[in-house]
Design a protein around this motif. Sequence first.
Motif, mmCIF file in Angstrom:
data_model
loop_
_atom_site.group_PDB
_atom_site.id
_atom_site.type_symbol
_atom_site.label_atom_id
_atom_site.label_comp_id
_atom_site.label_asym_id
_atom_site.label_seq_id
_atom_site.Cartn_x
_atom_site.Cartn_y
_atom_site.Cartn_z
ATOM 1 N N UNK A 67 0.840 -1.213 0.041
ATOM 2 C CA UNK A 67 -0.041 -0.007 -0.139
ATOM 3 C C UNK A 67 0.983 1.491 0.007
ATOM 4 N N UNK A 68 0.692 2.250 -0.800
ATOM 5 C CA UNK A 68 1.106 3.647 -0.968
ATOM 6 C C UNK A 68 0.443 4.555 -0.460
ATOM 7 N N UNK A 69 0.811 5.651 0.483
ATOM 8 C CA UNK A 69 0.104 6.799 0.740
ATOM 9 C C UNK A 69 -0.020 7.624 -0.476
ATOM 10 N N UNK A 70 -1.378 7.905 -0.921
ATOM 11 C CA UNK A 70 -1.473 8.997 -1.910
ATOM 12 C C UNK A 70 -2.130 10.374 -1.544
ATOM 13 N N UNK A 71 -2.337 10.285 -0.138
ATOM 14 C CA UNK A 71 -2.875 11.827 0.297
ATOM 15 C C UNK A 71 -2.544 11.956 1.855
ATOM 16 N N UNK A 72 -2.083 13.219 1.979
ATOM 17 C CA UNK A 72 -1.869 13.410 3.356
ATOM 18 C C UNK A 72 -2.110 14.774 3.750
ATOM 19 N N UNK A 73 -2.998 15.159 4.740
ATOM 20 C CA UNK A 73 -3.215 16.278 5.183
ATOM 21 C C UNK A 73 -2.913 16.477 6.479
ATOM 22 N N UNK A 74 -1.602 16.667 7.061
ATOM 23 C CA UNK A 74 -1.423 16.466 8.522
ATOM 24 C C UNK A 74 -2.609 17.229 9.305
ATOM 25 N N UNK A 75 -2.926 16.253 10.741
ATOM 26 C CA UNK A 75 -3.870 16.507 11.673
ATOM 27 C C UNK A 75 -5.374 16.240 10.967
ATOM 28 N N UNK A 76 -5.662 15.931 9.681
ATOM 29 C CA UNK A 76 -6.743 15.633 9.097
ATOM 30 C C UNK A 76 -7.108 14.557 8.601
ATOM 31 N N UNK A 79 -4.374 8.741 3.239
ATOM 32 C CA UNK A 79 -5.095 7.824 2.384
ATOM 33 C C UNK A 79 -3.872 6.904 1.801
ATOM 34 N N UNK A 80 -4.294 5.602 1.644
ATOM 35 C CA UNK A 80 -3.303 4.584 1.405
ATOM 36 C C UNK A 80 -4.126 3.973 0.417
ATOM 37 N N UNK A 81 -3.568 3.603 -0.791
ATOM 38 C CA UNK A 81 -4.003 2.672 -1.832
ATOM 39 C C UNK A 81 -3.295 1.543 -2.213
ATOM 40 N N UNK A 82 -3.864 0.354 -2.417
ATOM 41 C CA UNK A 82 -3.234 -0.868 -2.689
ATOM 42 C C UNK A 82 -2.610 -0.744 -3.924
ATOM 43 N N UNK A 83 -1.099 -0.979 -3.945
ATOM 44 C CA UNK A 83 -0.587 -1.025 -5.429
ATOM 45 C C UNK A 83 -0.328 -2.416 -5.744
ATOM 46 N N UNK A 84 -0.214 -3.460 -4.867
ATOM 47 C CA UNK A 84 -0.179 -4.874 -5.394
ATOM 48 C C UNK A 84 -0.878 -5.583 -3.869
ATOM 49 N N UNK A 85 -1.505 -6.616 -4.414
ATOM 50 C CA UNK A 85 -2.201 -7.270 -3.230
ATOM 51 C C UNK A 85 -3.526 -8.297 -3.776
ATOM 52 N N UNK A 86 -4.252 -8.625 -2.846
ATOM 53 C CA UNK A 86 -5.155 -9.712 -3.128
ATOM 54 C C UNK A 86 -6.490 -9.243 -3.399
ATOM 55 N N UNK A 87 -6.908 -7.811 -3.380
ATOM 56 C CA UNK A 87 -8.304 -7.422 -3.942
ATOM 57 C C UNK A 87 -7.824 -6.815 -5.428
ATOM 58 N N UNK A 88 -8.977 -6.294 -5.961
ATOM 59 C CA UNK A 88 -8.790 -5.760 -7.201
ATOM 60 C C UNK A 88 -8.374 -4.236 -7.128
ATOM 61 N N UNK A 89 -9.120 -3.607 -6.031
ATOM 62 C CA UNK A 89 -8.792 -2.188 -5.490
ATOM 63 C C UNK A 89 -8.919 -2.138 -4.098
ATOM 64 N N UNK A 90 -8.047 -0.864 -3.637
ATOM 65 C CA UNK A 90 -8.478 -0.745 -2.112
ATOM 66 C C UNK A 90 -7.965 0.583 -1.915
ATOM 67 N N UNK A 91 -8.989 1.475 -1.383
ATOM 68 C CA UNK A 91 -8.568 2.856 -0.910
ATOM 69 C C UNK A 91 -9.136 3.016 0.398
ATOM 70 N N UNK A 92 -8.002 3.303 1.326
ATOM 71 C CA UNK A 92 -8.312 3.568 2.704
ATOM 72 C C UNK A 92 -8.043 4.943 3.127
ATOM 73 N N UNK A 93 -8.929 5.429 3.719
ATOM 74 C CA UNK A 93 -8.915 7.018 4.096
ATOM 75 C C UNK A 93 -9.124 6.858 5.743
ATOM 76 N N UNK A 94 -8.201 7.478 6.317
ATOM 77 C CA UNK A 94 -8.206 7.630 7.830
ATOM 78 C C UNK A 94 -8.264 9.046 8.085
ATOM 79 N N UNK A 95 -9.533 9.434 8.738
ATOM 80 C CA UNK A 95 -9.776 10.947 8.731
ATOM 81 C C UNK A 95 -9.838 11.218 10.425
ATOM 82 N N UNK A 96 -9.314 12.295 10.659
ATOM 83 C CA UNK A 96 -9.129 12.772 12.019
ATOM 84 C C UNK A 96 -10.198 14.077 12.211
ATOM 85 N N UNK A 97 -10.976 14.119 13.084
ATOM 86 C CA UNK A 97 -11.918 15.512 13.146
ATOM 87 C C UNK A 97 -12.147 15.803 14.482
ATOM 88 N N UNK A 98 -11.839 17.017 14.859
ATOM 89 C CA UNK A 98 -11.911 17.638 16.347
ATOM 90 C C UNK A 98 -13.270 17.795 16.618
#
Length: 149
Positions: A67-76, A79-98
């Motif tokens: 997985x490679x990180x394709x987006x980063x907004x510090x403290x917000x 996002x990581x996306x599968x580049x190689x793996x067991x599914x066809x596609x995978x996009x995982x967003x981690x979000x932090x909200x006050x």
Amino acid sequence: MLHFSHSSLIDAPVQVVWEFHTRPDILQLLTPSWQPVEIVRREGGLDVGAISEFRILLGFIPLRWVAVHTECKPLELFTDEQQEGIVESWIHRHQFVNENGKTRLTDTITYSLPGGELAETLLGWWVNSRLEDMFTYRHQVTKRECEKG
């Protein structure tokens, strides 16, 4: 495309929860012992271009997941996306909200399974239930570690 989301409120400021995710041992901490996953490498922290590589045992078959990180907004968010793996596609967003000094942590995943719509119809519920188990664990660990004070 299938979708999964898990959210929880952590009684700690966003800064604390974000910094927890920058720990060099974060993948070891957040990987449940019952998952057949070996962490091969993690490079680049949370920044765009960061890489995480895993070895996953599917029965007796070892599979590589990168997985490679394709987006980063510090403290917000990041996002990581599968580049190689067991599914066809995978996009995982981690979000932090006050939320009034606490952190709403939300993990959202959009993915596709091999085999198209039929596979997603037959297996999507099962994959989402495994993701629910994993992210319940991850959020419990995050809560425990970040609320230590």
